[in-house]
Design an enzyme around this catalytic site. Structure first.
Site, short mmCIF file in Angstrom:
data_model
loop_
_atom_site.label_atom_id
_atom_site.label_comp_id
_atom_site.label_asym_id
_atom_site.label_seq_id
_atom_site.Cartn_x
_atom_site.Cartn_y
_atom_site.Cartn_z
CB THR A 1 -59.33 30.22 56.80
OG1 THR A 1 -58.17 29.64 56.26
CG2 THR A 1 -59.28 29.87 58.38
CE LYS B 1 -56.66 26.41 57.33
NZ LYS B 1 -56.07 28.12 57.12
CB THR C 1 -45.96 25.73 56.14
OG1 THR C 1 -45.95 24.75 55.34
CG2 THR C 1 -44.72 26.20 56.23
CD GLU D 1 -55.04 32.93 50.88
OE1 GLU D 1 -55.85 32.90 51.92
OE2 GLU D 1 -54.21 33.88 50.67
CG ASN E 1 -53.67 37.19 50.84
OD1 ASN E 1 -53.71 36.70 52.01
ND2 ASN E 1 -53.66 36.43 49.96
CB THR F 1 -61.74 45.07 54.77
OG1 THR F 1 -61.28 44.97 53.53
CG2 THR F 1 -60.67 46.03 55.54
#
Length: 403
Positions: A155, A181, A192, A275, A398, A403
């Site tokens: 992702t 992933k 997790t 991230e 995040n 959006t």
């Protein structure tokens, strides 16, 4: 026993094929459907699943199917770009249909296909895409398809994660492969992220589940990016026996070590690819009064936003480490505590060594760091949790996820 790294990822063991294709769930055209298949009808399976009570439909269905089949599974089908979580009865029906579509192509019972999804929560799957995509993935299955499958489960991951080894024993060799992933919503609570392990050893379901549980304790369950357990987390293992090596109690350590090494490499890849992450940080707690206390303190430090931001900024703020350990709930004795950043002791037995701060700041410029905190309880227990720094890029990713 000897273990060597080999190529191939999830398809490195004999009798496994995989594929990764774009079926239309992701609007950007990237691969979004992954399939891993064992050619042996008698393949055994085990799984660990999120402890989050908001379980996604594929988690519920895979748990149900493992129970119904007695731990037998031929395939794992995964979509990315949509979590199929919090989607009600329709989500359950869609997860069941995913399994049925793959099972029909394999000629297997539906309960021998495990399903997983990853992506945005609260969005229904595009079943029209999966109805055409799953047959396409079946047609694309290959012994060399592991890398494509690893890409198709991503992702926000910046890179795919694969690993594989060959384990040599006195009775022959077997292989362990894997892919995973994970980049955000990573916290060590049972499993997790999405992670898959395959082996061509013959393993009964009980030993397979035990090996998966034991290996995950020190790998997938010892990482954190942001302290957020997902709704979709699972780790699945398939064992097809095609190497001819049969795992019994005597060979259990060989299976465990094979699983552990592959899972360790995948787990560290998840943290490195967290991230916005720029640094991989090993947090080791020593001197704990109990095993549970060691893990509790290490997780508290690893999840501390103050610790993670200090690391990102190269600030050797040992006070944040002491404070996180002291409020963790583990037994903590300040007068016996010790903080070490890399090779440098910055606090010990109640005394700070701030004259070493500039050297510690220089050490923190690195991309792979080690921090050790002795909680001063005088015990012989320790634990290591791997985490990453907290950056402005994490906030951006995040804040804009939907959006």
């Amino acid at each position: 026993m000897r273990i060597e790294r080999v190529g191939g990822g999830v398809t490195a063991p004999q009798g496994f094929r995989a594929a990764g294709v774009h079926c239309g769930i992701k609007k950007n055209g990237k691969p979004d459907l992954s399939l891993v298949v064992s050619d042996a009808p008698s393949t055994q399976a085990a799984g660990l699943f999120t402890t989050n009570l908001a379980k996604a439909a594929p988690v519920v269905i895979s748990q149900r199917y493992l129970a119904a089949s007695g731990g037998a599974a031929r395939a794992i089908v995964t979509n990315s770009g949509c979590a199929n979580a919090c989607t009600g009865p329709q989500g359950m029906a869609d997860a069941e249909e995913m399994a049925a579509l793959a099972a029909r192509a394999l000629g297997s019972p539906a309960e021998q296909v495990l399903v997983a999804s990853t992506g945005v929560i609260g969005v229904n799957l595009r079943m029209d895409a999966l109805r055409t995509g799953i047959p396409s993935a079946m047609a694309a299955l290959s012994e060399n398809g592991g890398s494509n499958a690893a890409q198709a489960i991503m992702t926000t991951d910046p890179f795919p994660k694969e690993a594989s080894v060959e384990v040599f024993t006195d009775v022959g060799s077997f292989r362990v492969g894997g892919m995973a992933k994970g980049s955000g919503m990573i916290e060590p609570r049972m499993a997790t992220m999405l992670g898959y392990l395959t082996t061509d050893a013959a393993v009964d379901q009980g030993l397979l589940h035990r090996a998966l549980t034991d290996a995950c304790r020190f790998t997938f369950n010892a990482i954190t990016v942001d302290g957020e357990p997902s709704t979709n987390d699972c780790v699945l293992a398939l064992a097809n026996g095609m190497s001819g090596v049969v795992i019994d109690e005597g060979l259990y350590p060989a299976l465990f070590e094979g699983f552990r090494q592959v899972a360790h490499e995948l787990a560290l890849g998840i943290v490195r690819g967290g991230e916005g992450a720029t640094k991989l940080v090993a947090i080791t707690v020593t001197g704990a009064a109990s095993d549970a206390d060691g893990w509790t303190a290490a997780r508290a430090i690893a999840n501390s936003p103050l610790v993670k931001t200090a690391v990102h900024g190269g600030d050797p703020n040992w006070g944040r480490l002491v404070a996180a350990a002291g409020r963790s709930g583990a037994k903590f004795v300040l007068d016996g505590a010790r903080v070490q950043i890399g090779p440098l002791v910055l606090f010990e037995n109640g005394r700070p060594f701030d004259e070493r701060a500039s050297d510690a700041a220089e050490y923190l410029k690195g991309s792979s760091l080690e921090i050790t905190v002795d909680v001063g309880a005088g015990g012989g227990h320790s634990a290591t949790v791997w985490t990453c720094d907290l950056t402005a890029e994490y906030v951006k990713i995040n804040a804009e996820y939907r959006t």
